[in-house]
Design a protein around this motif. Structure first.
Motif: not given
Length: 296
Positions: A240-243, A153-160, A1-14
């Motif tokens: 739909l869950l497989d799209e 990653g959040e979507g992968a946990r939500l899919a099952p 399954m390729t479900v994607r969530s809308m929840t997430g956090f990220a940081r990047a520095s340079g």
């Protein structure tokens, strides 16, 4: 399954020889795509580039992005007043003086206007500034890639979880199909009782009218169409869950259709057991709907 969530956090520095910078992004669910970006003055070009990159990567979600920059070469950053902006504010005050409170503006109020204070450019070439902006934008792209990975990653946990709800609903549809076999007997008893009351009433209804009413009652109580449509909708949800594309809005529409069929089944039911299964369907559909509110 390729479900994607809308929840997430990220940081990047340079960093480069003079400055260090950090991007942060937080994403939560929303009906559409809403991007909020805050960058220090003088980096508006970088902000535009990041906003465009967000629109290419994501379809839905409330995305808040921030950029912080500090010097690392030991030199103090100096600032100056944006004279052009100050003149615009002063001219607007004079123009609206008769319509609003004409008290003199305070210094802290003026300085709080975005862009009123701007950094004094360092003695560096345009090429150096352009290279830094490109490096900052590239770090922003890394941050967005990390945000996309977090949402995936959040979507992968939500899919099952979504799959489990659909499995429960499939089982309930099967149970309803078996329970519906008892529907004719319950309907017959209900019909006999109704006919008995009508026959005892005065004046008596004609027999052909009674037959019409009985046929109408039987037709309204047939739940096979609702069960067939429930099976179709559950199958469509699994597809739909497989799209790969964004599926949240379409899943939400399917939930409405599933709920409509479950409501109709309950209203047609003449059997307590079938009604109980229909109510369990509605509860499962609501649980499924709550989960897909976070699907992109």
């Amino acid at each position: 399954m390729t479900v994607r969530s809308m929840t997430g956090f990220a940081r990047a520095s340079g960093q480069d020889a003079r400055f260090a910078w950090t991007w942060e992004a937080r994403s939560v669910n929303a009906r559409g795509l809403d991007v909020r970006c805050r960058v220090p003055g003088g980096f508006e070009a970088v902000e535009q580039a990041i906003r465009a990159a967000v629109g290419k990567r994501f379809h839905r979600g409330n995305v808040s992005i921030g950029l912080s920059i500090e010097r690392v070469d030991g030199a103090e950053q100096t600032y100056r007043v944006n004279r052009a902006l100050l003149e615009q504010v002063s001219a607007l005050r004079r123009e609206l003086g008769d319509l609003v409170d004409d008290s003199r503006p305070r210094l802290d109020g003026l300085l709080s206007i975005r862009g009123m204070l701007e950094p004094v450019p360092d003695a560096e070439s345009d090429e150096e500034r352009t290279a830094r902006e490109r490096a900052i934008a590239a770090t922003g792209e890394d941050m967005l890639q990390a945000l996309a990975a977090a949402r995936a990653g959040e979507g992968a946990r939500l899919a099952p979880v979504l799959d489990d709800h659909l499995s429960v609903l499939e089982a309930l549809v099967g149970e309803a199909s078996e329970t519906a076999a008892a529907q004719p007997a319950a309907l017959r008893a209900r019909l006999e009782a109704l006919v008995g009351v009508l026959l005892a009433a005065e004046p008596r209804l004609p027999e052909d009218r009674l037959a019409q009413e009985a046929a109408l009652l039987v037709g309204k109580a047939d739940v096979r169409e609702e069960l067939d449509r429930l099976r179709v909708h559950v199958g469509a949800a699994r597809e739909l869950l497989d799209e790969e594309d964004a599926i949240g809005r379409r899943l939400d529409f399917l939930c409405q259709e599933l709920n409509r069929e479950a409501n109709t089944l309950c209203s047609k039911s003449a059997d307590v057991a079938l009604t109980r299964v229909g109510l369990a369907m509605k509860a499962t559909i609501e649980q499924f709907r709550e989960q897909i509110q976070n699907v992109e």
